[in-house]
Design an enzyme around this catalytic site. Sequence first.
Site, short mmCIF file in Angstrom:
data_model
loop_
_atom_site.label_atom_id
_atom_site.label_comp_id
_atom_site.label_asym_id
_atom_site.label_seq_id
_atom_site.Cartn_x
_atom_site.Cartn_y
_atom_site.Cartn_z
N ASP A 35 68.76 21.46 -35.87
CA ASP A 35 69.83 20.58 -35.40
C ASP A 35 69.99 19.37 -36.32
OD1 ASP A 35 71.60 19.94 -33.02
OD2 ASP A 35 70.39 18.10 -33.08
N GLU A 43 72.04 23.31 -39.31
CA GLU A 43 73.36 22.91 -38.81
C GLU A 43 73.95 21.91 -39.81
OE1 GLU A 43 73.71 19.96 -36.00
OE2 GLU A 43 75.73 20.52 -35.42
C1 NOJ Z 1 74.30 19.02 -32.80
C2 NOJ Z 1 74.36 19.92 -31.61
O1 NOJ Z 1 74.98 21.12 -31.97
C3 NOJ Z 1 75.09 19.17 -30.53
O2 NOJ Z 1 75.40 20.00 -29.42
C4 NOJ Z 1 74.25 18.01 -30.12
O3 NOJ Z 1 74.95 17.25 -29.16
C5 NOJ Z 1 73.90 17.13 -31.32
N1 NOJ Z 1 73.51 17.86 -32.47
C6 NOJ Z 1 72.77 16.21 -30.98
O4 NOJ Z 1 71.58 16.91 -30.89
#
Ligand code: NOJ
Length: 576
Positions: free
Chosen positions: A196, A275
């Site tokens: 993440d 991500e």
């Molecule tokens: C990216 C995640 O995909 C999202 O859903 C989340 O709110 C934020 N990071 C914070 O962790």
Amino acid sequence: MSNTPWWRDAVFYQIYPRSFTDGNGDGIGDFMGMAAKLDYLAKLGVDALWISPHFPSPNLDWGYDVSDYLDTAPEYGGMPAFRAFLDGAHGRGLKVILDLVLNHTSDLHPWFLESASSRDNPKADWYVWADRPPNDWQSCFDGPAWTYVPERGQYYYHYFMRQQPDLNWHNPDVKKAMWDAVRFWLDLGVDGFRLDAIGTIFEDPDLAPHGLPLDLARLRRLSETAVSRADKRRVQRYWHDMFKRQWGQPGVHELMKELRALVDGYQGDRVLIAEDDNIAYQGRGDDEIHMVFNFPLMRTESITPAHVRSNQRARQKALDRLPARGWPCNTLGNHDSPRMRTRFGGVDPEHSLALARLNAAMVTLIRGTPVLYNGEELGMEDLVLDNPADLRDTMAVWYLGQLTDTLGVPPDEAARRAADMTRDRCRSPVQWGPGPNADFCPAGVRPWLPVHPDHARGVNAADQETDPDSILAWYRRILALRRAEPALRRGEQRFVDGGSGSVLAWLRREPGSPRAVLVALNYGDTPAILRARSVSGPGTVLESTDRQATGSAVDARRLRLAPLSAVVVALENRKS
Ligand code: NOJ
């Protein structure tokens, strides 16, 4: 035996646990429900499951605020249910990767509670503290990025919500604790992690202000009201400038190298997917993250042949430049973005469904590892939440409050804006049947988010199971084809100029193989002919949106394409 790591051949499928299937009748998805759907997933033809955060969490950001990295949330069934699910998945040959949130924890994580309790406790330096807000930084979710804690008489930094304090990754104890958590899950047998928000792990060491004349709420509002091109460009620049000192800062590469080395110490080609779309995080191609998402593919108003071609060329060129040649990872949707059918399909249901089929073929048959989002194989659409009381995405709840209380927007318009931007739209329960609650949870139980009404109009797994022309059947066919055809998994990719602007066509071929596979998609509403002169003529249709065409002989140099159709053709004895 092939040296190709499994994740290059695999199709990934993202499960949003809360919305997937409720196994114990409380209106919340869980591992019992997921385990019950493993046969469905195996039959769909995916190879690996990415589970959005399943850890205990106060759920201010639905799991992305972790309060214990070494456990499974009780509402998802705890560790016994997790283990049973993992065994069941592995028993069916499905890999499982978890979602690792490195940047921040929940403010209820014992680490933070201790850190916040005084200035001189053993974890005092585990988060990012300052005596007073050192700058005008914003959280990308809910206003100022610095929040006051009276016990310390200090402020902590958070890139996301104030309930998601940023960890201080300069502290070696933080790293050790997190790497211990990584080992815990790898020892249990998970096959890797989706990482993440890695770009947000470090901040500008000078803490320099963004200096813009507005805050997050005003910038969001400006984004909605900008009409002219110049205004839209200004808004884009503001978004970039507001956060540029809070992400992509030095230190991430070194950290990712360490994590990669840790993961490589395990057998079985465990995988890391970031991500982020920055190919630089793939390092040399073999020493940082295995794959980053190709987000630019989905960052567009509509999917057109020209967009896909230019996206693919640019990404491939950048990946090819890495010394160990990087591998792509393509996707059209996830739990943060509108559903792909809605986003790229417009309002007419038949048209959007036809486009969803084409886009499914596109994302699974272009070069790279595809990642699907749960429900897209059923043609699920965005949920429109008419009643603001149904909003569950705290980012949207916060913005709704800002619109009405601070920015003076009338309640009706504010509710519409919040419904437009909330991530709840793509998080509604997966639709398993036409009955009450779409068979996500028992009749009479209130699901955690409302079910989309289109479940009663064929957008559900049970109805589609028996329909050979359903979108579910189409996903199964193209995934089976991908599995059967090495060229579609490992082949090089060359786009074919076919003389029609509405047609996207490409060839896949493994180096040295006489067999090539041609994929042709007609995005237009009228018939088209693909005149691919560079392609050797006779071929056999392997798959087509027109089922009757499968197996027929065609001339690939003059390929007839019905409106909004897809055709995949095998070409033998290709010389060049
Ligand atoms: C990216 C995640 O995909 C999202 O859903 C989340 O709110 C934020 N990071 C914070 O962790």
